[in-house]
Enzyme design. Structure first.
Site, PDB file in Angstrom:
ATOM      1  N   LYS A   1       0.848  -1.187   0.000  1.00  0.00           N
ATOM      2  CA  LYS A   1       0.000   0.000   0.000  1.00  0.00           C
ATOM      3  C   LYS A   1       0.887   1.241   0.000  1.00  0.00           C
ATOM      4  CE  LYS A   1      -4.264  -1.801   1.965  1.00  0.00           C
ATOM      5  NZ  LYS A   1      -5.144  -1.269   0.913  1.00  0.00           N
TER       6      LYS A   1
ATOM      7  N   LYS B   1     -14.256  -7.331  -4.698  1.00  0.00           N
ATOM      8  CA  LYS B   1     -14.463  -7.477  -3.255  1.00  0.00           C
ATOM      9  C   LYS B   1     -15.957  -7.686  -3.014  1.00  0.00           C
ATOM     10  CE  LYS B   1     -10.508  -4.557  -2.101  1.00  0.00           C
ATOM     11  NZ  LYS B   1     -10.037  -3.252  -1.605  1.00  0.00           N
TER      12      LYS B   1
END
Length: 352
Positions: free
Chosen positions: A153, A261
């Site tokens: 990230k 997701k």
């Protein structure tokens, strides 16, 4: 007659976990329990997982809606997917709770070589944002654990520091050692993004998720044409409901990848529509959990295995919490397996 109740549960992170949207220390999730009066000892459990500031159902009336939905389950059950279009996480929870109930309430939703413990699912190792020392320590551990795909990230610390981290990583571990996926969570603005992608590309990056904020399809389409790093859409997919809208987004932007997701997109069937469209346009995809507990992760993993994807999936989040639900899920040799023990769902099972 069906009965349903929900259980609110606070998950506690083992350590603060940073993203470009902030640092996470805890997360509220909800479990739907559903059973039939004819056999009340068999309970199906699904998870409704909302991400603050990201899920379209991150709303003040969420718990009130979920409570009313459970109390009136028999009015909704035949048409729940349409009635839950504004609450994708509840739709995912209902879908998986019903699958669990149908299969005997044993948390086996999709029987397979995965649930029998014969095969694992390749996953990426996740590196959270933090100071450089913290990120390097995470990287060292992932390398020791044998990961060949690392997701990092970015966008939460100074960009120059992130470049130094990637440079140090690539000096120590060349491209053939493991692939690097980046996740920007929309952190770059349109004025800087091209230069940043150019500089990042020198470090042999597999892909970058959502380099700019969602919503500007034209800017994202131009970026996908020009970027030296393949682009994966993530947040861009949230809130897109119909098949026609999905195909419009994919055909206009033409990304290299999409990331799915289920908790954010409305469940497994909604994700299967995205996959069908992606395959039509020859776009790659993989599945990622969205900080669910082991209940939601288990459902996603079992379904993912049936898809037979060869890419590493983003399903390594089960070790994040101090108080996760005990489960047979474990990570070994950079794969997720279903073979580690018994389910500990007693604390989240609710009955009348």
């Amino acid at each position: 007659m069906y009965k349903a109740k929900y259980k609110k549960y606070k998950l506690i992170f083992k350590q603060p976990s940073g993203t470009s949207r902030g640092v996470l220390t805890e997360k509220i999730t909800y479990f739907i329990n559903i059973w039939n009066d004819a056999n009340p000892s068999v309970i199906g459990i699904g998870e409704c997982s909302v991400l603050k500031g990201l899920s379209i159902d991150d709303r003040d009336d969420y718990e009130q809606f979920l409570d009313n939905f459970c109390k009136n389950i028999n009015e909704h059950i035949l048409d729940y997917k349409n009635k839950l279009s504004e609450f994708p996480s509840i739709c995912f929870g209902m879908e998986t709770a019903l699958l669990d109930l149908k299969n005997g309430g044993k948390r086996i939703l999709f029987p397979s070589a995965f649930t029998e413990g014969y095969e694992g699912i390749p996953i990426n190792g996740l590196i959270w944002m933090g100071n450089v020392g913290f990120m390097k320590e995470q990287l060292r551990k992932k390398v020791e654990e044998g990961y060949r795909c690392i997701k990092i990230k970015i966008g939460g610390i100074e960009f120059e520091e992130e470049l130094k981290l990637l440079n140090s990583l690539r000096q120590q571990y060349p491209e053939n050692y493991f692939e690097i996926r980046l996740d920007a969570n929309g952190a770059f603005n349109t004025d800087e993004v091209r230069e940043r992608l150019r500089r990042l590309s020198k470090h042999k990056i597999h892909s970058i998720e959502q380099p700019i904020k969602q919503g500007d399809w034209h800017a994202m389409a131009e970026l996908c044409k020009e970027s030296p790093i393949p682009i994966a859409l993530d947040e861009e997919l949230i809130g897109i409901q119909t098949y026609e809208e999905k195909e419009k987004l994919v055909s206009q932007i033409l990304p290299q990848y999409i990331i799915l997701k289920p908790s954010l997109l409305g469940g497994l069937r909604q994700c299967e529509e995205w996959i069908e469209i992606a395959n039509k346009y020859k776009i790659g995809w993989w599945i990622t959990s969205a900080l669910e507990s082991n209940i939601g992760l288990n459902a996603i993993a079992q379904w993912t295995f049936t898809l037979k994807s060869k890419l590493p999936q983003g399903l390594g989040t089960g070790q994040l919490y101090t108080n996760n639900i005990n489960s047979p899920l474990l990570i070994e040799d950079s794969k997720l397996w279903y073979m580690g023990g018994e389910w500990g769902t007693g604390a989240i099972e609710e009955q009348a």
